[in-house]
Design a protein around this motif. Structure first.
Motif, PDB file in Angstrom:
ATOM      1  N   ARG A 111       0.844  -1.200   0.000  1.00 55.77           N
ATOM      2  CA  ARG A 111       0.000   0.000   0.000  1.00 55.77           C
ATOM      3  C   ARG A 111       0.879   1.250   0.000  1.00 55.77           C
ATOM      4  NH1 ARG A 111      -5.383   1.144   1.413  1.00 55.77           N
ATOM      5  NH2 ARG A 111      -5.702  -1.100   1.781  1.00 55.77           N
ATOM      6  N   VAL A 112       0.722   2.064  -1.049  1.00 51.56           N
ATOM      7  CA  VAL A 112       1.458   3.324  -1.126  1.00 51.56           C
ATOM      8  C   VAL A 112       0.483   4.461  -1.435  1.00 51.56           C
ATOM      9  CG1 VAL A 112       3.581   2.214  -1.906  1.00 51.56           C
ATOM     10  CG2 VAL A 112       1.953   3.061  -3.609  1.00 51.56           C
ATOM     11  N   PRO A 113       0.802   5.692  -1.047  1.00 49.16           N
ATOM     12  CA  PRO A 113      -0.101   6.812  -1.308  1.00 49.16           C
ATOM     13  C   PRO A 113      -0.292   7.056  -2.801  1.00 49.16           C
ATOM     14  CG  PRO A 113       1.615   7.407   0.262  1.00 49.16           C
ATOM     15  CD  PRO A 113       2.005   6.095  -0.315  1.00 49.16           C
ATOM     16  N   VAL A 114      -1.461   7.511  -3.171  1.00 45.55           N
ATOM     17  CA  VAL A 114      -1.726   7.872  -4.564  1.00 45.55           C
ATOM     18  C   VAL A 114      -0.777   8.971  -5.019  1.00 45.55           C
ATOM     19  CG1 VAL A 114      -3.445   8.914  -6.094  1.00 45.55           C
ATOM     20  CG2 VAL A 114      -4.121   7.096  -4.526  1.00 45.55           C
ATOM     21  N   SER A 115      -0.303   9.767  -4.080  1.00 42.41           N
ATOM     22  CA  SER A 115       0.639  10.846  -4.417  1.00 42.41           C
ATOM     23  C   SER A 115       1.971  10.304  -4.924  1.00 42.41           C
ATOM     24  CB  SER A 115       0.883  11.741  -3.196  1.00 42.41           C
ATOM     25  OG  SER A 115       1.377  10.986  -2.104  1.00 42.41           O
ATOM     26  N   ASN A 116       2.206   8.991  -4.800  1.00 42.65           N
ATOM     27  CA  ASN A 116       3.420   8.386  -5.344  1.00 42.65           C
ATOM     28  C   ASN A 116       3.305   8.078  -6.827  1.00 42.65           C
ATOM     29  OD1 ASN A 116       4.289   8.455  -2.687  1.00 42.65           O
ATOM     30  ND2 ASN A 116       5.101   6.371  -2.708  1.00 42.65           N
ATOM     31  N   LEU A 117       2.147   8.347  -7.410  1.00 40.84           N
ATOM     32  CA  LEU A 117       1.962   8.190  -8.857  1.00 40.84           C
ATOM     33  C   LEU A 117       2.858   9.183  -9.592  1.00 40.84           C
ATOM     34  CD1 LEU A 117       0.258   7.024 -11.298  1.00 40.84           C
ATOM     35  CD2 LEU A 117      -1.244   9.002 -10.947  1.00 40.84           C
ATOM     36  N   VAL A 118       3.576   8.711 -10.594  1.00 39.42           N
ATOM     37  CA  VAL A 118       4.417   9.569 -11.423  1.00 39.42           C
ATOM     38  C   VAL A 118       3.595  10.093 -12.592  1.00 39.42           C
ATOM     39  CG1 VAL A 118       6.483   9.694 -12.861  1.00 39.42           C
ATOM     40  CG2 VAL A 118       6.481   8.282 -10.791  1.00 39.42           C
ATOM     41  N   GLY A 119       3.368  11.399 -12.615  1.00 36.11           N
ATOM     42  CA  GLY A 119       2.594  11.989 -13.707  1.00 36.11           C
ATOM     43  C   GLY A 119       1.140  11.583 -13.660  1.00 36.11           C
ATOM     44  N   GLU A 120       0.600  11.223 -14.831  1.00 40.07           N
ATOM     45  CA  GLU A 120      -0.815  10.872 -14.941  1.00 40.07           C
ATOM     46  C   GLU A 120      -1.018   9.364 -14.916  1.00 40.07           C
ATOM     47  OE1 GLU A 120      -2.933  12.841 -18.128  1.00 40.07           O
ATOM     48  OE2 GLU A 120      -1.327  14.325 -18.294  1.00 40.07           O
ATOM     49  N   GLU A 121      -2.175   8.964 -14.458  1.00 38.45           N
ATOM     50  CA  GLU A 121      -2.529   7.552 -14.463  1.00 38.45           C
ATOM     51  C   GLU A 121      -2.723   7.065 -15.897  1.00 38.45           C
ATOM     52  OE1 GLU A 121      -6.377   5.795 -12.759  1.00 38.45           O
ATOM     53  OE2 GLU A 121      -4.997   5.668 -11.041  1.00 38.45           O
TER      54      GLU A 121
END
Length: 389
Positions: free
Chosen positions: A223-233
């Motif tokens: 489980r990691v924060p959504v803020s760890n997404l690089v750029g756009e999904e």
């Protein structure tokens, strides 16, 4: 300043950078590289020393903690290090950030850049790139590791293999499936390696690249924060493709870099080695072999530099992608031939573990596989050059 003066100044700057990298290699790497080869990994301290020497940040902007420069500057660093005996495996491990953080630097949030990119370029953290999966090979669009949104988190499940620096990494920039099938459903997410559920399943033993630790990883309800997404999904495949040009260009430099070093060592050996009362280099067949080795090295280097200039001038285009596929293949064939001949001309000495040409011979075998197998890149080039139909 005229254009000619500016170009001369740039060449002089790169010559200084190349020599700084060479001196770092003589001082910090050459005395210990066999020890690291036998240990199967590099010490973390080497990353800090390389950063302090100004090498890790080359090619990254000052805004993300780098020291600036373009692909030709990064080539100058590589060439300087290979010239003094850095192995392909060592370079892959020490410069793993070159594949782990460019996507974050280009598309990540300010928070991600500050937390992961800047400390990595300072040599304080080690990153990895997690794309390849068991049974997946070069087919990035078929990856099966999933990241399911759950409130403000992603829950990640899957596995990765052949991950460079995977046993030492503090984080893995992980390719995951957040959408539907195919390349359009892929995203990149930064996964800290101390996250519960993340595990290094095993260190992988390899034919070559011994001092580059390689791992198989598993993700079980990570489980990691959504803020760890690089750029756009669901745009991750594009981000990955953008960086393939730089990665394949770097591998081309690996190819002619270890080939040129092997040629130099072999020419010196042939001058010193006495056979039947005279130096080995007196044999015509030996001299002709050295000339052919030199021809291939120079051709591969010239092609790689031409592609690097194209990359600097126009960026990532279909033409750039096609040309870097060709340059990588030329350099791979050069490394294969030259390192093989180097071992042959060294005779029994070249076959001994710990002899430098033996190391380069083993390391060369990975180059036609890494960064996209030669067969895959030939098909890609055929499509881009209009030969597929």
């Amino acid at each position: 300043m005229t254009t000619a003066q500016a170009e001369r100044s740039t060449r002089e700057d790169r010559a200084v950078l190349r020599e700084a990298a060479a001196e770092f290699t003589r001082r910090e790497i050459a005395p210990s590289i066999q020890e690291w080869e036998d240990a199967g990994a590099l010490p973390r301290e080497l990353h800090r020393k390389a950063a302090q020497a100004g090498l890790l940040g080359v090619g990254f902007t000052e805004a993300v903690g780098g020291s600036g420069g373009d692909p030709l500057d990064t080539i100058a660093v590589q060439e300087g290090m290979f010239a003094e005996g850095a192995s392909s495996g060592l370079m892959s491990a020490l410069f793993t950030h070159g594949i782990a953080v460019p996507h974050i630097a280009a598309h990540g949030s300010d928070e991600l850049k500050e937390r992961w990119v800047a400390p990595t370029l300072a040599g304080e953290l080690i990153g990895s790139l997690g794309i390849t999966e068991p049974g997946g090979g070069s087919d990035v669009g078929a990856l099966r590791t999933t990241a399911v949104r759950d409130g403000d988190s992603y829950v990640i499940n899957g596995a990765k293999t052949f991950i460079t620096s995977g046993t030492r990494a503090d984080f893995v920039t992980t390719a995951v499936r957040t959408g539907g099938p195919g390349s359009g459903g892929i995203s990149l997410v930064v996964v800290p390696t101390d996250t519960p559920g993340f595990r290094v399943d095993r260190r992988l033993a390899k034919m070559g690249w011994h001092c580059s630790d390689t791992a198989e990883l598993s993700y079980t309800d990570v489980r990691v924060p959504v803020s760890n997404l690089v750029g756009e999904e669901n745009v991750g495949f594009l981000y990955i493709a953008e960086q393939f040009v730089a990665e394949r260009l770097a591998l081309a430099v690996h190819g002619y870099g270890i080939a040129e070093r092997s040629l130099r060592l072999t020419a010196e050996f042939c001058r010193e080695r006495q056979t039947f009362g005279e130096p080995l280099i007196k044999r015509q067949s030996v001299r002709h072999t050295l000339v052919e080795m030199r021809r291939q090295v120079e051709a591969a280097r010239a092609q790689a530099h031409a592609v690097a200039n194209l990359y600097v001038d126009v960026g990532v285009t279909p033409e750039t992608i096609a040309q870097v596929c060709l340059a990588k293949e030329t350099a791979c064939q050069t490394a294969t031939y030259v390192c093989d001949r180097a071992v042959q001309l060294h005779g029994g000495t070249g076959y001994m573990h710990g002899t430098e040409v033996e190391r380069h011979y083993r390391d060369a075998r990975l180059l036609p596989i890494g960064g996209g197998a030669s067969e895959v890149l030939a098909d890609l080039a055929a499509t881009l050059l209009g030969y597929a139909s």
